[in-house]
Design a protein around this motif. Structure first.
Motif, PDB file in Angstrom:
ATOM      1  N   THR A 292       0.811  -1.218   0.000  1.00 55.63           N
ATOM      2  CA  THR A 292       0.000   0.000   0.000  1.00 55.63           C
ATOM      3  C   THR A 292       0.846   1.271   0.000  1.00 55.63           C
ATOM      4  O   THR A 292       0.292   2.375   0.038  1.00 55.63           O
ATOM      5  N   ASP A 293       2.163   1.155  -0.049  1.00 57.27           N
ATOM      6  CA  ASP A 293       3.031   2.342  -0.040  1.00 57.27           C
ATOM      7  C   ASP A 293       2.862   3.139  -1.333  1.00 57.27           C
ATOM      8  O   ASP A 293       2.725   2.563  -2.423  1.00 57.27           O
ATOM      9  N   ASP A 294       2.902   4.471  -1.211  1.00 53.84           N
ATOM     10  CA  ASP A 294       2.827   5.311  -2.403  1.00 53.84           C
ATOM     11  C   ASP A 294       4.225   5.490  -2.999  1.00 53.84           C
ATOM     12  O   ASP A 294       5.235   5.037  -2.448  1.00 53.84           O
ATOM     13  N   ARG A 295       4.266   6.150  -4.139  1.00 53.00           N
ATOM     14  CA  ARG A 295       5.523   6.287  -4.883  1.00 53.00           C
ATOM     15  C   ARG A 295       6.592   6.996  -4.056  1.00 53.00           C
ATOM     16  O   ARG A 295       7.765   6.564  -4.033  1.00 53.00           O
ATOM     17  N   GLU A 296       6.233   8.061  -3.387  1.00 51.02           N
ATOM     18  CA  GLU A 296       7.217   8.804  -2.595  1.00 51.02           C
ATOM     19  C   GLU A 296       7.790   7.931  -1.484  1.00 51.02           C
ATOM     20  O   GLU A 296       9.000   7.963  -1.211  1.00 51.02           O
ATOM     21  N   THR A 297       6.929   7.152  -0.834  1.00 51.37           N
ATOM     22  CA  THR A 297       7.395   6.276   0.243  1.00 51.37           C
ATOM     23  C   THR A 297       8.337   5.205  -0.293  1.00 51.37           C
ATOM     24  O   THR A 297       9.349   4.884   0.339  1.00 51.37           O
ATOM     25  N   VAL A 298       8.011   4.644  -1.458  1.00 49.25           N
ATOM     26  CA  VAL A 298       8.879   3.631  -2.063  1.00 49.25           C
ATOM     27  C   VAL A 298      10.262   4.206  -2.332  1.00 49.25           C
ATOM     28  O   VAL A 298      11.288   3.591  -2.005  1.00 49.25           O
ATOM     29  N   HIS A 299      10.304   5.397  -2.908  1.00 51.85           N
ATOM     30  CA  HIS A 299      11.600   6.021  -3.196  1.00 51.85           C
ATOM     31  C   HIS A 299      12.372   6.284  -1.901  1.00 51.85           C
ATOM     32  O   HIS A 299      13.593   6.073  -1.840  1.00 51.85           O
ATOM     33  N   GLY A 300      11.678   6.736  -0.869  1.00 51.80           N
ATOM     34  CA  GLY A 300      12.352   7.017   0.393  1.00 51.80           C
ATOM     35  C   GLY A 300      12.922   5.764   1.032  1.00 51.80           C
ATOM     36  O   GLY A 300      14.070   5.751   1.497  1.00 51.80           O
TER      37      GLY A 300
END
Length: 409
Positions: A292-300
């Motif tokens: 359920t992670d969003d794109r910004e969270t994945v990159h972080g």
């Protein structure tokens, strides 16, 4: 019990206690693998020697539907049990079942997805029937979580499972507590064939009496497709540390009077955790990327992951990085980069120093985020979940057939 004087075999002449005792733990000076924990850098070939499974051959890989799934051709699924009967059944267009489940102890993460998407690939390519058990009872008994928390995790996990896109005509989802009128009688019937010694050899001494009974429930999961539809080829795609569960079910299936064949297995290596070697876990403190992670969270999260790069930019440009230990590359290799040529290009440029660690992480994060965007778009809402599950539930006729085969008709 030391198994050095016992050849690895599944023949009926060895007792369940003897076989299971060799299965709980694989250890040497460098690594330990049990159904509950993995420590150290695993030697996968040595692990097979300990567990008595067979490495997949090139000839076997060539007999899977072409082109083989990346998880097969890149060696993530690298070993198995009764692979020949599976391939023969596929080639003969006979019924094949796949069993792969999840224990709802938290949100699902990318370490879960490849088993389920691999099962979907098998379903699409071979017409396989897929059974997905959710062991909410086991997680309630073994984890520090309330009944309400277990139910919430179960419902969230179900939303992710439906997002995979299984064919409802060929897929059954079973939740232990919700389907207790099916699972419990089958487990009772199978429990007769699981001795306390065999149970303890695989699982250790149970923390409570519920966990003492759970191995019979797990056997019911793995044998359920055959209890519903009669003896046929069944395989379990599973991480290699979970293979002891399959071994115990095979011991049970080998008993006289049971109307089933021994389930086979396809055994996988571990997907790395973000902090380096080891496997991802949904219920510990190790960082992971949730579905359920969003794109910004994945990159972080991936930006902070273990890297195979050098200690400085100049050193990296001069000496290059090591993709074999780089988490971003290993995630791409395992699942998230489908094109072999592109993966080879990334590895070459990383080793040469032309591709920096940050650039590799950005590339991998984009691939993972793209995958998760599509997955999340298929995820039913909480309000829609119950209706969406209806086509995947075990039918009354299927329930009656399974219970009748085990004497509860």
């Amino acid at each position: 019990m030391d198994d050095t004087n016992h050849p690895a075999t599944d023949s009926p002449d060895r007792t369940a206690t003897d076989r299971a005792a060799t299965d709980r733990t694989a250890t040497d000076d460098e690594f330990t693998v049990t159904p509950d924990a993995v420590d150290g850098e695993v030697d996968y070939r040595k692990l097979l020697d300990r567990f008595g499974a067979d490495e997949l051959t090139d000839g076997q890989l060539d007999r899977f539907p072409a082109p083989p799934h990346p998880l097969l051709r890149r060696g993530i699924y690298y070993a198995g049990r009764d692979v020949e009967p599976l391939l023969a059944a596929v080639e003969a267009d006979e019924r094949v079942s796949v069993v792969t489940g999840v224990g709802p102890s938290g949100p699902m993460h990318i370490g879960h997805v490849f088993a389920f998407y691999f099962a979907k690939w098998l379903q699409v390519e071979t017409g396989a029937h897929v059974t997905i058990p959710l062991s909410d009872d086991e997680k309630f008994l073994s984890k520090d979580q309330t009944g309400a928390e277990t139910r919430a995790y179960t419902r969230e996990n179900l939303r992710d499972l439906l997002a995979v896109g299984f064919d409802p005509k060929r897929t059954r989802i079973v939740v232990d507590t919700a389907d207790a009128d099916l699972v419990y009688p089958l487990a009772v019937a199978l429990a007769e064939h699981v001795t306390p010694a065999a149970r303890d050899a695989v699982y250790g001494e149970p923390a409570n009496i519920g966990m003492g009974f759970y191995p019979a429930v797990q056997a019911a999961h793995l044998l359920l497709p055959q209890l519903i539809d009669g003896p046929h080829t069944t395989t379990v795609p599973i991480a290699v540390d979970q293979d002891p569960h399959v071994r115990l079910a095979r011991d049970v299936a080998a008993k006289e009077r049971l109307p089933v064949e021994k389930p086979g297995a396809l055994l996988s290596k571990f997907l790395p955790g973000l902090d380096g070697p080891g496997k991802m876990s949904s219920s510990d403190d190790s960082p992971t990327i949730h579905l359920t992670d969003d794109r910004e969270t994945v990159h972080g999260k991936l930006g902070r992951a273990y890297s195979g790069g050098r200690e400085s930019l100049n050193a990296h440009r001069e000496h290059g990085g090591d993709p074999e230990v780089d988490v971003a590359f290993r995630l791409l290799h395992a699942f998230f980069e489908p094109e072999d040529d592109e993966l080879d290009r990334l590895a070459h440029e990383y080793r040469s120093g032309d591709l920096l660690s940050g650039e590799l992480k950005t590339y991998a994060a984009d691939r993972i985020a793209d995958f998760l965007d599509a997955h999340q778009a298929r995820r039913p809402s909480e309000d829609d979940l119950d209706a969406a599950l209806v086509p995947y539930r075990v039918t009354a006729g299927e329930r009656d057939r399974a219970l009748s085969r085990m004497g509860f008709g």
